[in-house]
Design a protein around this motif. Structure first.
Motif, PDB file in Angstrom:
ATOM      1  N   SER A  98       1.101  -1.433   0.101  1.00 15.87           N
ATOM      2  CA  SER A  98      -0.014   0.227  -0.126  1.00 15.87           C
ATOM      3  C   SER A  98       0.294   1.101  -0.129  1.00 15.87           C
ATOM      4  CB  SER A  98      -0.943  -0.184   1.395  1.00 15.87           C
ATOM      5  OG  SER A  98       0.122   0.086   2.154  1.00 15.87           O
ATOM      6  N   SER A  99       1.994   1.107   0.468  1.00 17.54           N
ATOM      7  CA  SER A  99       2.830   2.490   0.770  1.00 17.54           C
ATOM      8  C   SER A  99       3.435   2.383   0.025  1.00 17.54           C
ATOM      9  CB  SER A  99       3.466   2.271   2.041  1.00 17.54           C
ATOM     10  OG  SER A  99       4.327   1.860   2.760  1.00 17.54           O
ATOM     11  N   ALA A 100       4.801   1.448  -0.804  1.00 20.74           N
ATOM     12  CA  ALA A 100       5.664   1.529  -1.515  1.00 20.74           C
ATOM     13  C   ALA A 100       5.450   2.787  -2.337  1.00 20.74           C
ATOM     14  CB  ALA A 100       5.491  -0.171  -2.548  1.00 20.74           C
ATOM     15  N   THR A 101       4.307   3.328  -3.608  1.00 18.23           N
ATOM     16  CA  THR A 101       4.742   4.305  -3.747  1.00 18.23           C
ATOM     17  C   THR A 101       4.050   5.667  -3.490  1.00 18.23           C
ATOM     18  OG1 THR A 101       2.261   4.113  -5.258  1.00 18.23           O
ATOM     19  CG2 THR A 101       4.660   2.933  -6.188  1.00 18.23           C
ATOM     20  N   LEU A 102       4.588   5.769  -2.377  1.00 13.01           N
ATOM     21  CA  LEU A 102       3.720   7.159  -1.463  1.00 13.01           C
ATOM     22  C   LEU A 102       4.085   8.311  -1.663  1.00 13.01           C
ATOM     23  CD1 LEU A 102       2.543   8.020   1.435  1.00 13.01           C
ATOM     24  CD2 LEU A 102       4.655   7.394   2.454  1.00 13.01           C
ATOM     25  N   VAL A 103       5.309   8.023  -2.416  1.00 10.51           N
ATOM     26  CA  VAL A 103       6.029   9.578  -2.264  1.00 10.51           C
ATOM     27  C   VAL A 103       4.714   9.840  -4.174  1.00 10.51           C
ATOM     28  CG1 VAL A 103       7.506   8.916  -3.904  1.00 10.51           C
ATOM     29  CG2 VAL A 103       8.001  11.222  -2.963  1.00 10.51           C
ATOM     30  N   LEU A 104       5.085   8.987  -4.694  1.00 10.53           N
ATOM     31  CA  LEU A 104       4.305   9.774  -5.914  1.00 10.53           C
ATOM     32  C   LEU A 104       2.561   9.318  -5.699  1.00 10.53           C
ATOM     33  CD1 LEU A 104       5.788   7.297  -8.313  1.00 10.53           C
ATOM     34  CD2 LEU A 104       6.134   9.451  -8.026  1.00 10.53           C
ATOM     35  N   PHE A 105       2.168   9.448  -4.804  1.00  7.50           N
ATOM     36  CA  PHE A 105       0.437   9.310  -4.202  1.00  7.50           C
ATOM     37  C   PHE A 105       0.704  10.652  -3.402  1.00  7.50           C
ATOM     38  CE2 PHE A 105      -2.392   9.009  -0.988  1.00  7.50           C
ATOM     39  CZ  PHE A 105      -3.999   8.596  -2.116  1.00  7.50           C
ATOM     40  N   VAL A 106       1.773  10.916  -2.776  1.00  6.79           N
ATOM     41  CA  VAL A 106       1.736  12.359  -2.313  1.00  6.79           C
ATOM     42  C   VAL A 106       1.225  13.179  -3.417  1.00  6.79           C
ATOM     43  CG1 VAL A 106       2.513  13.755  -0.470  1.00  6.79           C
ATOM     44  CG2 VAL A 106       1.963  11.586  -0.059  1.00  6.79           C
ATOM     45  N   LEU A 107       2.763  12.959  -3.984  1.00  4.66           N
ATOM     46  CA  LEU A 107       2.914  13.934  -4.992  1.00  4.66           C
ATOM     47  C   LEU A 107       2.521  14.399  -6.356  1.00  4.66           C
ATOM     48  CD1 LEU A 107       7.169  13.957  -5.373  1.00  4.66           C
ATOM     49  CD2 LEU A 107       5.765  15.372  -4.113  1.00  4.66           C
ATOM     50  N   ASP A 108       1.751  13.078  -6.850  1.00  2.00           N
ATOM     51  CA  ASP A 108       1.174  13.534  -7.901  1.00  2.00           C
ATOM     52  C   ASP A 108      -0.560  12.975  -8.206  1.00  2.00           C
ATOM     53  OD1 ASP A 108       3.311  12.960  -8.999  1.00  2.00           O
ATOM     54  OD2 ASP A 108       2.937  11.782  -9.498  1.00  2.00           O
ATOM     55  N   THR A 109      -1.312  12.207  -6.943  1.00  2.00           N
ATOM     56  CA  THR A 109      -2.298  11.812  -6.229  1.00  2.00           C
ATOM     57  C   THR A 109      -3.025  12.877  -5.450  1.00  2.00           C
ATOM     58  OG1 THR A 109      -2.238   9.538  -6.907  1.00  2.00           O
ATOM     59  CG2 THR A 109      -4.121  10.952  -6.143  1.00  2.00           C
ATOM     60  N   LEU A 110      -2.553  13.224  -5.087  1.00  2.00           N
ATOM     61  CA  LEU A 110      -2.469  14.263  -3.786  1.00  2.00           C
ATOM     62  C   LEU A 110      -1.855  16.070  -4.002  1.00  2.00           C
ATOM     63  CD1 LEU A 110      -1.830  12.624  -0.119  1.00  2.00           C
ATOM     64  CD2 LEU A 110      -4.061  12.333  -1.827  1.00  2.00           C
ATOM     65  N   ALA A 111      -2.151  15.870  -5.182  1.00  2.00           N
ATOM     66  CA  ALA A 111      -0.924  17.483  -5.491  1.00  2.00           C
ATOM     67  C   ALA A 111      -0.356  18.262  -4.494  1.00  2.00           C
ATOM     68  CB  ALA A 111      -1.587  17.980  -6.507  1.00  2.00           C
ATOM     69  N   ILE A 112       0.560  17.353  -3.761  1.00  2.00           N
ATOM     70  CA  ILE A 112       1.090  18.300  -2.734  1.00  2.00           C
ATOM     71  C   ILE A 112       2.770  18.224  -3.359  1.00  2.00           C
ATOM     72  CG2 ILE A 112       2.047  17.821  -0.126  1.00  2.00           C
ATOM     73  CD1 ILE A 112      -0.525  16.562   0.431  1.00  2.00           C
ATOM     74  N   PRO A 113       2.875  19.881  -3.271  1.00  2.00           N
ATOM     75  CA  PRO A 113       4.718  20.322  -3.518  1.00  2.00           C
ATOM     76  C   PRO A 113       5.349  19.674  -2.647  1.00  2.00           C
ATOM     77  CG  PRO A 113       3.380  21.247  -2.576  1.00  2.00           C
ATOM     78  CD  PRO A 113       2.065  20.933  -2.395  1.00  2.00           C
ATOM     79  N   GLU A 114       6.557  19.236  -3.069  1.00  2.00           N
ATOM     80  CA  GLU A 114       7.988  18.279  -2.880  1.00  2.00           C
ATOM     81  C   GLU A 114       8.191  18.353  -1.598  1.00  2.00           C
ATOM     82  OE1 GLU A 114      12.068  18.659  -4.542  1.00  2.00           O
ATOM     83  OE2 GLU A 114      11.651  16.875  -5.768  1.00  2.00           O
ATOM     84  N   ALA A 115       8.603  19.978  -1.584  1.00  5.36           N
ATOM     85  CA  ALA A 115       9.079  20.660  -0.416  1.00  5.36           C
ATOM     86  C   ALA A 115       7.295  20.476   0.777  1.00  5.36           C
ATOM     87  CB  ALA A 115       8.921  22.036  -0.394  1.00  5.36           C
ATOM     88  N   GLY A 116       6.602  19.985   0.025  1.00  2.36           N
ATOM     89  CA  GLY A 116       5.659  19.463   1.394  1.00  2.36           C
ATOM     90  C   GLY A 116       5.559  17.810   1.782  1.00  2.36           C
ATOM     91  N   PHE A 117       6.580  17.638   1.747  1.00  2.00           N
ATOM     92  CA  PHE A 117       6.185  16.396   0.898  1.00  2.00           C
ATOM     93  C   PHE A 117       6.748  15.696   3.414  1.00  2.00           C
ATOM     94  CE2 PHE A 117       8.535  12.188   1.645  1.00  2.00           C
ATOM     95  CZ  PHE A 117       7.272  11.406   1.151  1.00  2.00           C
ATOM     96  N   GLY A 118       7.722  16.305   3.311  1.00  2.95           N
ATOM     97  CA  GLY A 118       7.946  15.822   4.871  1.00  2.95           C
ATOM     98  C   GLY A 118       6.873  16.490   5.753  1.00  2.95           C
ATOM     99  N   LEU A 119       6.250  17.505   5.296  1.00  2.00           N
ATOM    100  CA  LEU A 119       4.768  18.209   6.207  1.00  2.00           C
ATOM    101  C   LEU A 119       3.574  17.315   5.940  1.00  2.00           C
ATOM    102  CD1 LEU A 119       4.669  22.019   5.216  1.00  2.00           C
ATOM    103  CD2 LEU A 119       5.719  20.809   7.215  1.00  2.00           C
ATOM    104  N   PHE A 120       3.452  16.188   4.940  1.00  2.00           N
ATOM    105  CA  PHE A 120       2.294  14.948   4.806  1.00  2.00           C
ATOM    106  C   PHE A 120       2.942  14.025   5.513  1.00  2.00           C
ATOM    107  CE2 PHE A 120       0.958  11.014   3.296  1.00  2.00           C
ATOM    108  CZ  PHE A 120      -0.278  11.369   3.075  1.00  2.00           C
TER     109      PHE A 120
END
Length: 439
Positions: free
Chosen positions: A255-277
C-alpha cells in the motif's frame, strides 16, 4: 511460561508511575541520535529517487531494496547480537552507516549518483539496520522490568517519531529543495554521534548478564541459525502471531510502496510539502505512543492489539477510496497511531516472552520472514500503481481488514507482559547502579 499472576516479577520492579531509571535514559539518548539519522535517510531517499526517475516500479524498488537485507542478514545479525557486547553491535552499525553517508555525499557532490548507486547505498544501510535494530530491541528488557516494557517501548517509539518526523522530515524536505548536500551532511553527523553514544552506554546494556546466568553451551555459529526458528515454532502464541504478521506486513508494504508518488501526483502536494505530509503521520504516531501503555493497562494487551490491527486495515482502505489531501492527511495520521500502538505492544510482548539470551536470534528469525518478505509487497504495490496510484491502498487495505477479522479472536487472547515468565531474573531496581556479572 504464562502464569496467572507473577508476584515475583510484579513486586521486584517499580510501579508504572515511577521513572524508568538512569540506565534506560542512557539507552534512550543513544537511540535518539540514531533516530535522527534514520529520519533524514527515510525522507531523503524517496526524494532522491524521484529526482532520478519517474518510473513507479523503480520508485517502489527503493522500499524493496531497503527491506531485502532482512531476508538475508537478519538471522546472522541476531546471532551477533547474542554473542557480542550489544553496545559494540550498536556502535558498529552506526559507524558503517556514517561511512555510507560520506559515500552518498561524495556521489551527489560529483553529480555521479544514479538510481543503481542509490539502491546499493540503501541496501548496505539496510544490512546495518538489521544489526542495530536487533541490538537496541535486546537492550531494553535488560534494563526495564516486564510491567514497564510497554511504557519504555512507547517512550522509544514516541521519541523516534518526534525526531524522525517532527524534526528530520520537514527540515530535510525543506533543505532538500535548497541544496541536497545539506541533509546528506546531516546524515554523517547524526550517525557519527550515534556511534559515539553507543560506546558510552553503561555495562548493563551489554547483555552479558544473560550469558552469565545461562547454562547453555557455546555452539558454532552455523548451528545457532535455527535457534530462533525452534523457539518460535515451539510457542503457539508466537508462532500464530508470526504467521499473522507476515501477510499483514506484505500488504502494508504494497500500500505504501509508491507513497511519494501518491502524495506528489495524486494528492498534488509539492515536493517541499512531502515532509509536512509525513508530519501528519508523526502526529498520529506520537498520539499512539502516548496512549499505548495506558490502553494496555485499561483493556489488556490482547484486546488492544486486536482492535488496532482491524482498524489499521480500514484506514488504509479509506485512504485509497478518498484520495483528497484533507482526508488523506487525517487517515494517514490515524493509521500511524494504530500502527504505533500495535508496534509498541507487539515488541513488549516479544521482549517479555523471549529469554534474554535468545532475543537477538529470535528477533532475527522473526524479522527474516516478516521484513524479508516486504520487498514482495513493495514490488506488488509498484505493479498495482501502474493501474492507478490509489489501487495499492485499496487492495492492501482490503486484505489487512479481512485478516484483522479472521484473527481477531486469537489476538484477544494474548496476555500482558507482566503475566509472562520467561525464566529471566528481573533487571536492577530503577535508579540503582547495575552490576554485570563477569563474562
Amino acid at each position: 511460561m504464562i502464569s496467572g499472576s507473577t508476584p515475583g516479577a510484579a513486586s521486584t520492579g517499580p510501579t508504572p508511575r515511577r521513572g524508568l531509571g538512569r540506565t534506560f535514559a542512557n539507552v534512550f539518548t543513544a537511540n535518539l541520535a540514531s533516530s535522527l539519522g534514520d529520519g533524514i535517510a527515510r525522507t531523503a531517499s524517496p526524494l532522491l529517487a524521484a529526482r532520478l526517475t519517474d518510473d513507479p516500479v523503480l520508485i517502489a524498488g527503493i522500499g524493496a531494496v531497503a527491506m531485502l537485507p532482512w531476508l538475508f542478514f537478519a538471522l546472522p545479525a541476531g546471532i551477533l547480537v547474542d554473542r557480542m557486547d550489544r553496545r559494540r553491535a550498536l556502535a558498529l552499525a552506526a559507524g558503517v552507516r556514517t561511512l555510507l553517508a560520506v559515500v552518498l555525499l561524495v556521489l551527489v557532490a560529483m553529480n555521479a549518483l544514479t538510481i543503481w548507486w542509490l539502491y546499493l547505498v540503501i541496501f548496505v544501510y539496510g544490512v546495518c539496520e538489521t544489526l542495530y535494530d536487533g541490538a537496541i530491541r535486546a537492550v531494553v528488557p535488560s534494563v526495564v522490568p516486564k510491567q514497564q516494557l510497554p511504557r519504555a517501548n512507547a517512550r522509544i517509539e514516541g521519541a523516534e517519531l518526534v525526531v524522525q518526523n517532527f524534526a528530520a522530515a520537514p527540515l530535510t524536505s525543506a533543505l532538500f529543495a535548497v541544496a541536497v548536500l545539506i541533509p546528506i551532511g546531516g546524515l554523517v553527523a547524526a550517525f557519527g554521534l550515534a556511534a559515539l553514544l553507543a560506546v558510552l552506554l553503561p555495562a548493563i546494556a551489554s547483555g552479558r548478564q544473560f550469558h552469565a546466568a545461562s547454562t547453555e553451551p557455546v555452539v558454532p555459529f552455523r548451528r545457532q541459525l535455527a535457534d530462533g526458528w525452534h523457539f518460535i515454532m515451539g510457542n503457539r502464541m508466537l508462532r500464530t502471531l508470526w504467521f499473522v504478521s507476515i501477510p499483514v506486513a506484505i500488504l502494508f508494504s504494497a500500500s505504501s510502496a509508491t507513497l511519494v508518488l501518491f502524495v506528489l501526483d495524486t494528492l498534488a502536494i509539492p515536493e517541499a510539502g512531502f515532509g509536512l505530509f509525513l508530519l501528519s503521520g508523526a502526529v498520529g504516531g506520537l498520539l499512539g505512543s502516548v496512549v499505548a501503555s495506558r490502553l494496555a493497562r485499561r483493556f489488556g494487551l490482547g484486546p488492544v492489539m486486536a482492535a488496532m490491527n482491524l482498524l489499521a486495515g480500514i484506514l488504509v482502505l479509506l485512504t485509497g477510496l478518498f484520495p483528497v489531501p484533507i482526508a488523506a492527511i487525517v487517515l494517514f495520521a490515524l493509521g500511524a497511531a494504530t500502527t504505533t500502538i500495535w508496534n509498541v505492544l507487539m515488541m513488549s510482548f516479544r521482549q517479555a516472552i523471549i529469554p534474554g539470551r535468545l532475543l537477538g536470534r529470535v528477533h532475527g528469525t522473526w524479522r527474516t520472514l516478516l521484513w524479508g518478505t516486504m520487498p514482495i509487497g513493495s514490488l506488488i504495490g509498484g505493479a498495482l500503481a501502474l493501474i492507478d496510484l490509489t489501487v495499492p491502498w485499496i487492495v492492501g487495505g482490503a486484505g489487512i481488514t479481512v485478516l484483522g477479522l479472521i484473527f481477531y479472536r486469537f489476538l484477544m487472547t494474548l496476555p500482558n507482559p507482566e503475566d509472562i515468565d520467561n525464566g529471566d531474573a528481573p533487571p536492577p531496581p530503577t535508579g540503582t547502579v547495575p552490576v554485570v556479572p563477569a563474562a
